[in-house]
Design a protein around this motif. Structure first.
Motif, PDB file in Angstrom:
ATOM      1  N   THR A 145      -2.991   8.063  12.638  1.00  0.00           N
ATOM      2  CA  THR A 145      -2.920   6.966  13.583  1.00  0.00           C
ATOM      3  C   THR A 145      -4.248   6.225  13.601  1.00  0.00           C
ATOM      4  OG1 THR A 145      -1.457   8.311  14.959  1.00  0.00           O
ATOM      5  CG2 THR A 145      -2.418   6.347  15.978  1.00  0.00           C
ATOM      6  N   PRO A 146      -4.231   4.905  13.406  1.00  0.00           N
ATOM      7  CA  PRO A 146      -5.497   4.153  13.456  1.00  0.00           C
ATOM      8  C   PRO A 146      -6.137   4.278  14.834  1.00  0.00           C
ATOM      9  CG  PRO A 146      -3.749   2.818  12.506  1.00  0.00           C
ATOM     10  CD  PRO A 146      -3.109   4.050  13.055  1.00  0.00           C
ATOM     11  N   SER A 147      -7.466   4.355  14.880  1.00  0.00           N
ATOM     12  CA  SER A 147      -8.162   4.497  16.156  1.00  0.00           C
ATOM     13  C   SER A 147      -8.073   3.228  17.000  1.00  0.00           C
ATOM     14  CB  SER A 147      -9.613   4.899  15.933  1.00  0.00           C
ATOM     15  OG  SER A 147     -10.264   3.921  15.144  1.00  0.00           O
ATOM     16  N   LYS A 148      -7.864   2.090  16.386  1.00  0.00           N
ATOM     17  CA  LYS A 148      -7.717   0.848  17.135  1.00  0.00           C
ATOM     18  C   LYS A 148      -6.630   0.002  16.552  1.00  0.00           C
ATOM     19  CE  LYS A 148     -12.168   0.303  19.236  1.00  0.00           C
ATOM     20  NZ  LYS A 148     -13.120  -0.626  19.684  1.00  0.00           N
TER      21      LYS A 148
END
Length: 148
Positions: A145-148
């Protein structure tokens, strides 16, 4: 010329093959998650779950208390799938890091003897739990999951 074309074709075809697959787990001290899947003989799901909750889950909870595991979660699917893709229970365990996840727990036998003084009954029930198991597989998973 044919050899060059064949080599070029093989090289181009190999690129997607190397690109596929999950990325590696995170850094050495990052949490490491493994999903354990259980497919039980049809009609024996409740028996398996009862034995699992009686003999294995307390051990997992005890290991979480020691800090060797960070968390344990047990799930079952809400709906059924095709028989070849069916699984009955998934146990997701998160470890503090990959080293702990992939090495034997030197305390496990001691904990088993503490939790289950009647070792004969414990061994008999664990044997039954595995007798009604059709298949079992372990799947390390990576959170991408991308952090942002």
């Amino acid at each position: 010329m044919r050899r060059i074309l064949l080599a070029l074709l093989l090289a181009v075809a190999a690129v997607p093959a190397f690109a596929q697959g999950a990325p590696p787990q995170a850094a050495a001290n990052a949490p490491y998650t493994i999903e354990y899947y259980y497919k039980v003989q049809w009609g024996h799901q409740q028996e398996f779950l009862s034995l699992f909750l009686k003999n294995h889950y307390p051990l997992l909870k005890k290991i979480v208390e020691t800090g060797r595991m960070s968390s344990v979660k047990i799930e079952s699917p809400a709906y059924h799938t095709t028989e070849d893709g069916r699984w009955d229970y998934r146990v997701t365990i998160t470890f503090p890091n990959s080293t702990i996840a992939t090495t034997a727990n030197p305390q496990e036998e001691v904990l088993i003897k503490q939790l289950y003084p009647d070792q004969e009954a414990y061994k008999r029930e664990e044997q039954r739990r595995f007798e009604i198991l059709v298949s079992h597989w372990d799947l390390p998973v990576t959170d991408i999951t991308p952090s942002k």
